[in-house]
Design an enzyme around this catalytic site. Structure first.
Site, PDB file in Angstrom:
ATOM      1  N   HIS A 194      -7.321   2.426  37.369  1.00  0.00           N
ATOM      2  CA  HIS A 194      -6.098   2.776  36.638  1.00  0.00           C
ATOM      3  C   HIS A 194      -6.425   3.750  35.495  1.00  0.00           C
ATOM      4  O   HIS A 194      -5.713   4.740  35.286  1.00  0.00           O
ATOM      5  CB  HIS A 194      -5.456   1.480  36.106  1.00  0.00           C
ATOM      6  CG  HIS A 194      -4.217   1.663  35.302  1.00  0.00           C
ATOM      7  ND1 HIS A 194      -2.983   1.204  35.722  1.00  0.00           N
ATOM      8  CD2 HIS A 194      -4.000   2.230  34.092  1.00  0.00           C
ATOM      9  CE1 HIS A 194      -2.066   1.489  34.804  1.00  0.00           C
ATOM     10  NE2 HIS A 194      -2.667   2.109  33.787  1.00  0.00           N
ATOM     11  N   GLU A 195      -7.533   3.477  34.777  1.00  0.00           N
ATOM     12  CA  GLU A 195      -7.890   4.339  33.636  1.00  0.00           C
ATOM     13  C   GLU A 195      -8.415   5.691  34.095  1.00  0.00           C
ATOM     14  O   GLU A 195      -8.125   6.710  33.472  1.00  0.00           O
ATOM     15  CB  GLU A 195      -8.897   3.637  32.719  1.00  0.00           C
ATOM     16  CG  GLU A 195      -8.428   2.313  32.120  1.00  0.00           C
ATOM     17  CD  GLU A 195      -7.018   2.352  31.548  1.00  0.00           C
ATOM     18  OE1 GLU A 195      -6.598   3.381  31.001  1.00  0.00           O
ATOM     19  OE2 GLU A 195      -6.314   1.328  31.667  1.00  0.00           O
ATOM     20  N   HIS A 234      -5.561   7.790  34.721  1.00  0.00           N
ATOM     21  CA  HIS A 234      -5.019   8.353  33.472  1.00  0.00           C
ATOM     22  C   HIS A 234      -5.745   9.647  33.111  1.00  0.00           C
ATOM     23  O   HIS A 234      -5.129  10.632  32.690  1.00  0.00           O
ATOM     24  CB  HIS A 234      -5.189   7.368  32.307  1.00  0.00           C
ATOM     25  CG  HIS A 234      -4.042   6.426  32.130  1.00  0.00           C
ATOM     26  ND1 HIS A 234      -2.746   6.840  31.908  1.00  0.00           N
ATOM     27  CD2 HIS A 234      -3.994   5.066  32.108  1.00  0.00           C
ATOM     28  CE1 HIS A 234      -1.957   5.774  31.763  1.00  0.00           C
ATOM     29  NE2 HIS A 234      -2.687   4.693  31.896  1.00  0.00           N
ATOM     30  N   GLN A 280      -3.920   8.402  26.479  1.00  0.00           N
ATOM     31  CA  GLN A 280      -2.853   7.531  25.969  1.00  0.00           C
ATOM     32  C   GLN A 280      -2.783   7.520  24.444  1.00  0.00           C
ATOM     33  O   GLN A 280      -1.764   7.139  23.884  1.00  0.00           O
ATOM     34  CB  GLN A 280      -3.055   6.092  26.479  1.00  0.00           C
ATOM     35  CG  GLN A 280      -2.861   5.961  27.984  1.00  0.00           C
ATOM     36  CD  GLN A 280      -3.095   4.536  28.425  1.00  0.00           C
ATOM     37  OE1 GLN A 280      -4.216   4.111  28.645  1.00  0.00           O
ATOM     38  NE2 GLN A 280      -2.022   3.776  28.551  1.00  0.00           N
ATOM     39  N   GLY A 312      -7.120  -2.142  29.505  1.00  0.00           N
ATOM     40  CA  GLY A 312      -7.768  -0.841  29.528  1.00  0.00           C
ATOM     41  C   GLY A 312      -6.950   0.163  28.743  1.00  0.00           C
ATOM     42  O   GLY A 312      -5.749  -0.026  28.539  1.00  0.00           O
ATOM     43  N   CYS A 324       1.354  -0.777  32.499  1.00  0.00           N
ATOM     44  CA  CYS A 324       0.660   0.258  31.734  1.00  0.00           C
ATOM     45  C   CYS A 324       1.175   0.242  30.302  1.00  0.00           C
ATOM     46  O   CYS A 324       2.384   0.151  30.089  1.00  0.00           O
ATOM     47  CB  CYS A 324       0.914   1.618  32.375  1.00  0.00           C
ATOM     48  SG  CYS A 324       0.108   2.982  31.519  1.00  0.00           S
ATOM     49  N   LEU A 325       0.264   0.339  29.336  1.00  0.00           N
ATOM     50  CA  LEU A 325       0.681   0.336  27.928  1.00  0.00           C
ATOM     51  C   LEU A 325       1.566   1.541  27.609  1.00  0.00           C
ATOM     52  O   LEU A 325       2.311   1.514  26.641  1.00  0.00           O
ATOM     53  CB  LEU A 325      -0.546   0.341  27.011  1.00  0.00           C
ATOM     54  CG  LEU A 325      -1.450  -0.903  27.077  1.00  0.00           C
ATOM     55  CD1 LEU A 325      -2.666  -0.733  26.174  1.00  0.00           C
ATOM     56  CD2 LEU A 325      -0.674  -2.157  26.698  1.00  0.00           C
TER      57      LEU A 325
HETATM   58 NI    NI Z   1      -2.084   2.705  31.897  1.00  0.00          NI
END
Ligand code: NI
Length: 178
Positions: free
Chosen positions: A130-131, A134, A51, A46, A88-89
């Site tokens: 999770h997204e 964000h 981000q 995701g 997480c990226l």
């Molecule tokens: Ni993340």
């Protein structure tokens, strides 16, 4: 299409509450295409617009053979409870066990501006939550115990000392966090 730079822990955009999308146009569709390409290149499940430096409510998901964009996503239902390891990226190399609702009913707009609903569980439900976090300026580490979070942030700072970014708290300072 283009691979966009992914902002990392400590950059203020990750703590911004993203603004709703009011117009679904070609410019947004271009962003969505770039976000899919960026997520694929990073092997993520995701990616939220924060981000990639844009505080608007749009995120892409690829999990459990579900691949979709969600614009202005909301959860109509969230039931059950499930714990799993999460990463997480924007926080490379760190991960921790996060407890979230197990099943969700998602409502969002697609890339044509049409509203859709999806019932999800497992990894896809986790990725969606999770997204959406964000988009609210919340990171997975905010769900960990204060002690675990402190240890992670300490480790992050040590490993990223030369990269610039430093720790920033969640939008409404995490007094409510566990
Ligand atoms: Ni993340």
């Amino acid at each position: 299409m283009a691979i966009l730079p992914i902002h990392q822990l400590g950059q203020p955009i990750l703590r911004e509450v993203a603004k709703p999308i009011t117009t679904v146009d070609d410019e947004l569709r271009q962003l969505i295409a770039d976000m899919f390409e960026t997520m694929d290149a990073a092997l993520g499940v995701g990616l939220a617009a924060n981000q990639v430096g844009i505080a608007r409510r749009v995120a892409v998901i690829e999990a459990d053979e579900q691949r979709f964009v969600m614009i202005n996503p909301i959860l109509l239902e969230a039931t059950g409870k499930d714990s799993a390891d999460e990463g997480c990226l924007s926080i490379p190399d760190l991960h921790g066990e996060v407890t979230r609702p197990e099943r969700i009913l998602l409502e969002a707009m697609d890339a044509d501006g049409a509203t859709f609903r999806l019932e999800l569980d497992g990894l896809a439900a986790r990725a969606v939550q999770h997204e959406i976090d964000h988009l609210d300026g919340v990171l997975f580490i905010d769900h960990l115990s204060a002690l675990k979070r402190q240890l992670m942030v300490k480790r992050w700072k040590k490993e990223h000392r030369d990269d610039g970014p430093t720790w920033l708290p969640a939008p409404e300072e995490s007094e409510a966090a566990p």
